[in-house]
Scaffold this motif. Structure first.
Motif, mmCIF file in Angstrom:
data_model
loop_
_atom_site.group_PDB
_atom_site.id
_atom_site.type_symbol
_atom_site.label_atom_id
_atom_site.label_comp_id
_atom_site.label_asym_id
_atom_site.label_seq_id
_atom_site.Cartn_x
_atom_site.Cartn_y
_atom_site.Cartn_z
ATOM 1 N N ASP A 398 0.860 -1.185 0.000
ATOM 2 C CA ASP A 398 0.000 0.000 0.000
ATOM 3 C C ASP A 398 0.895 1.234 0.000
ATOM 4 N N ILE A 399 0.799 2.040 -1.039
ATOM 5 C CA ILE A 399 1.660 3.215 -1.157
ATOM 6 C C ILE A 399 1.470 4.187 0.000
ATOM 7 N N HIS A 400 0.308 4.133 0.634
ATOM 8 C CA HIS A 400 0.026 5.064 1.731
ATOM 9 C C HIS A 400 0.840 4.760 2.984
ATOM 10 N N THR A 401 1.472 3.597 3.005
ATOM 11 C CA THR A 401 2.347 3.291 4.149
ATOM 12 C C THR A 401 3.713 3.969 4.002
ATOM 13 N N ASN A 594 0.252 7.511 -9.325
ATOM 14 C CA ASN A 594 0.616 7.290 -7.923
ATOM 15 C C ASN A 594 1.116 5.852 -7.774
ATOM 16 N N ASP A 595 2.300 5.623 -8.258
ATOM 17 C CA ASP A 595 2.834 4.265 -8.323
ATOM 18 C C ASP A 595 4.316 4.285 -7.965
ATOM 19 N N LEU A 596 4.664 3.571 -6.914
ATOM 20 C CA LEU A 596 6.068 3.391 -6.536
ATOM 21 C C LEU A 596 6.495 1.930 -6.641
ATOM 22 N N GLU A 600 13.319 1.493 -7.965
ATOM 23 C CA GLU A 600 14.592 1.519 -7.247
ATOM 24 C C GLU A 600 14.468 2.363 -5.987
ATOM 25 N N TYR A 601 13.693 3.432 -6.078
ATOM 26 C CA TYR A 601 13.464 4.321 -4.930
ATOM 27 C C TYR A 601 12.837 3.551 -3.778
ATOM 28 N N LEU A 602 11.779 2.781 -4.066
ATOM 29 C CA LEU A 602 11.093 2.036 -3.014
ATOM 30 C C LEU A 602 11.959 0.895 -2.506
ATOM 31 N N TYR A 603 12.571 0.161 -3.419
ATOM 32 C CA TYR A 603 13.314 -1.054 -3.066
ATOM 33 C C TYR A 603 14.607 -0.737 -2.320
ATOM 34 N N SER A 604 15.353 0.223 -2.829
ATOM 35 C CA SER A 604 16.679 0.501 -2.264
ATOM 36 C C SER A 604 16.680 1.662 -1.284
ATOM 37 N N ALA A 610 9.087 -5.797 -0.876
ATOM 38 C CA ALA A 610 7.911 -6.530 -1.360
ATOM 39 C C ALA A 610 6.873 -5.570 -1.920
ATOM 40 N N SER A 611 6.761 -5.546 -3.240
ATOM 41 C CA SER A 611 5.716 -4.759 -3.899
ATOM 42 C C SER A 611 5.482 -5.362 -5.273
#
Length: 746
Positions: A398-401, A594-596, A600-604, A610-611
């Motif tokens: 959930d991107i809101h987290t 609205n997608d992460l 690389e930003y989210l993962y690293s 996990a997404s």
């Protein structure tokens, strides 16, 4: 002549040690009508290995699209794919893996991968004109990873540079899943006149069979079997399964091969790659529905007292098997003598359909050719597959987290991190070790574009070629991730001014006997099929590499690398990624979201592993690419660069830095700032437009249903968000260009 007998015939335990299943041992006995001797069992073990037979993958590979008006060779039936590019010319191209050898001996593993893929091209009669590579390594903080990277890059550079074919592009990706098992995929493309294509076939009773090129040694024995098992603590004991290459010998072999093919006397020719002599003799014979009588003691060897199975299975490099017309023996030998290469007649073509191998007059193996090969008697399996538990967990993201970026300082920190991350930063440290200009056909070294552009001499045409796959996307969702890999390859070609034509693939996965791994493979094939059908890019062939996993760390991220060939009809259609001058207007073709997910930003940067795969809609992608093609042909834009790894900010930076320029953009107020700048949702292209062409540009978009937005303008020397500086172009370039080199020099 009666087959020689052995005192102790192999047992099922012998078969298992050679990588065969008990039921396969029973099938071999049924085929032969007796228990095989050790030489024969060794023959079946390599020819029925996954590496040669595709026994665990062929049922799914057959579902891929393989037809188009340009296709000149059926997928998988020749040494490489072959497509018509017009003007009486064809392009032969292929990608293959050399993963396991590179894990143990990175220099020779990578070097011989380059040699092998180039031989596949010139055995078609094509002169190689360009190489690319796709590489995957583990965590760069590990000494082992840096050692592997140094060895692989040096091996590719030393072999390719000496061979004299430019390395014009590629990709490098790092993730912990590759800590033990790196992936080394090599791509080559060559040009041949359509009437001078050589075939991998054998026929004509009494026609002589020659082995040409280097002498045969004990390197690479059971290499195909070694490539068909997991990497483990005892793998180092199989170091002799790694071949040793000689690029100068290969250069001689290239010239001699093209000369002998040009005589018109060649019936068939095949590179001795995986499984060596036994592979070439069996595949050529089966295809031509003939047999061969081969005398192994006539094979030039580098070591004394080599026994039959060693000669048959050796994967020594720079060798070919050639069948020529009877009566042309002297002319054949004269050509190879001129190039100072071995050329020995080792046998003749027969009408038996069997391979009879002799040693000093004694029959040491008698096997049916067709039963050894893919499409003949080689086993074919429908493996069990099962969705892994992690897949549904990934979907729960959930991107809101994730807290959104709040200010300019946070943008600057994230931008510095992303631009210096090894997956995003310049691979300058790598590509500076490659000769990209030899042959003076490379159009993109000094004109950066999303794909490599290589001139086809004697025409106005250029090949537009790329290799693409984001392994993290495929791990998150194999079907969606592989479809994205095909779409990104096509997008890179389109953004460079080309038209996508066809693909080759290198399918790197873990152990196919693990249902969760096989589920990844099946999903990837489904995604590839869907995307290739949409973009009219049939599959010309390629390579399956299973068993890319270790007993300790499990499988690598699934990596179906896509090597795509495109065609550019005229040099004036070439498009580059770089902004041209201050004041040009920057647009985004496609829509920010609205997608992460899997970015690389989210993962690293955020550490969220996990997404799901990023947003992707194939119809939207197709429409975006069609629009970009038109904008380039109508000369409405000055630059085009797809938004991919690192997101929009990375794409803008890569467009600004080549000329020391910057940008000033306004975020989309309907999208979170982090997703706008660093999200990796697909089907987006950054373009720049001259102010005086702006009206014509907007007119071109009026008739399109593709969404687009005004981002801002090209700025003088820094990167700005709503007039607020976040980085200077010079500072960004320093980070981007030197990040990987600094890590490697530590």
């Amino acid at each position: 002549m009666t087959l020689s007998t052995e005192t102790h015939l192999p047992t099922v335990d012998t078969a298992k040690k050679l990588g065969l299943l008990p039921e396969e041992f029973e099938k071999i006995k049924a085929i032969l009508g007796r228990t095989p001797n050790f030489t024969e069992l060794s023959i079946f073990s390599v020819m029925w290995s996954e590496h040669c037979s595709y026994k665990n993958s062929i049922v799914w590979l057959k579902t891929l699209p393989k037809d188009s008006p340009r296709m000149l060779a059926k997928a998988g039936e020749e040494n490489a794919g072959l497509v018509d590019i017009g003007d009486g010319l064809a392009c032969s191209f292929k990608i293959e893996s050399h993963n396991h050898p590179s894990a143990l001996e990175p220099y020779q593993g990578a070097a011989t991968g380059v040699g092998g893929i180039n031989r596949d091209i010139f055995t078609m009669g094509a002169r190689p004109i360009a190489q690319l590579n796709s590489l995957r390594f583990g965590n760069l903080k590990l000494d082992k990873t840096r050692r592997l990277l140094k060895g692989v890059v040096k091996g590719i550079g030393d072999y390719g540079n000496a061979f004299g074919i430019p390395t014009v592009g590629g990709e490098v990706f790092f993730d912990d899943s590759f800590n033990t098992n790196p992936l080394v995929n090599a791509f080559s493309a060559g040009i041949v006149k359509t009437g001078q294509v050589a075939k991998a076939i054998s026929y004509g009773v009494g026609n002589p069979v020659f082995i040409v090129g280097s002498a045969t040694g004990k390197d690479g024995i059971h290499g195909a079997t070694f490539a068909s098992e997991d990497i483990g603590e005892h793998s180092v004991e199989k170091l002799p399964a790694v071949q040793v290459g000689d690029p100068f010998q290969e250069k001689l072999l290239l010239e001699a091969t093209l000369e002998i093919i040009a005589t018109g006397h060649v019936i068939g020719i095949q590179d001795m790659g995986a499984a060596g002599i036994i592979c070439s003799t069996s595949e050529m014979s089966a295809k031509g529905e003939h047999g061969m009588e081969i005398h192994l003691d006539r094979v030039p060897t580098r070591q004394a007292n080599m026994v039959p199975f060693e000669i048959l299975l050796s994967e020594s490099q720079e060798r070919m098997l050639i069948v020529v017309e009877k009566g042309k023996e002297a002319g054949t030998k004269a050509i190879f003598d001129k190039w100072d290469l071995n050329c020995e007649q080792i046998g003749t073509v027969t009408d038996t359909g069997r391979l009879h191998f002799y040693m000093h007059g004694e029959l040491v193996a008698d096997v049916p050719a067709d039963d050894l090969v893919l499409g003949g008697g080689a086993p074919v399996y429908h493996r069990e597959y099962r969705e892994p538990a992690y897949y549904k967990e990934y979907q729960k993201f959930d991107i809101h987290t994730i807290e959104d970026i709040q200010n300019t300082t946070q943008i600057t920190e994230a931008a510095k991190y992303i631009l210096s991350h090894p997956n995003i930063a310049s691979k300058k440290w790598v590509y500076e070790q490659y000769d990209s200009m030899v042959g003076i056909a490379n159009r993109s070294t000094n004109a950066p574009s999303d794909a490599a552009i290589v001139r086809v001499k004697g025409t106005d045409k250029s090949l537009v070629i790329t290799v693409d796959c984001n392994s993290r996307y495929v791990q998150a969702d194999p079907e969606q991730g592989c479809a994205i890999a095909v779409a990104e390859a096509a997008r890179n070609i389109v953004c460079s001014g080309g038209e996508p034509v066809a693909i080759t693939n290198c399918l790197n996965f873990g152990n196919p006997y693990v249902p969760e791994v096989y589920w990844q493979f099946v999903g990837a094939i489904k995604g590839m099929k869907k995307a290739c059908e949409k973009f009219s890019t049939p599959v010309t062939g390629g390579n399956v590499s299973f068993y890319n996993q270790s007993s300790d760390e499990g499988p690598v991220f699934p990596t179906p690398t896509i090597g795509m060939l495109g065609l550019m009809e005229a040099p004036e259609n070439q498009m580059t990624i770089d902004f041209k001058k201050e004041g040009d207007i920057i647009y985004l073709i496609g829509q920010s979201r609205n997608d992460l997910a899997s970015s690389e930003y989210l993962y690293s940067y955020k550490g969220v592993k996990a997404s799901p795969a990023p947003y992707f809609d194939i119809e939207e992608e197709f429409a975006v690419q069609a629009l970009v093609k038109e904008l380039i042909l109508q000369k409405r834009i000055e630059s085009a660069h797809d938004v991919s790894d690192g997101g929009l900010l990375a794409a803008l930076a890569e467009s600004a830095m080549p000329r020391g320029l910057g940008f000033n953009i306004n975020p989309d107020k309907n999208v979170r700032l982090d997703a706008f700048l660093f999200g990796e949702s697909q089907s987006r292209v950054v373009v720049s437009v001259k102010p005086e062409n702006n009206d014509a540009f907007l007119d071109a978009l009026d008739n399109s249903k593709v969404k687009f937005s005004l981002l801002g303008k090209v700025h003088a020397a820094d990167f700005r968000i709503v007039d607020e500086p976040i980085l200077t172009s010079a500072g960004a370039k320093e980070l981007y260009n030197n990040a990987l080199g600094k890590i490697m020099e530590e």
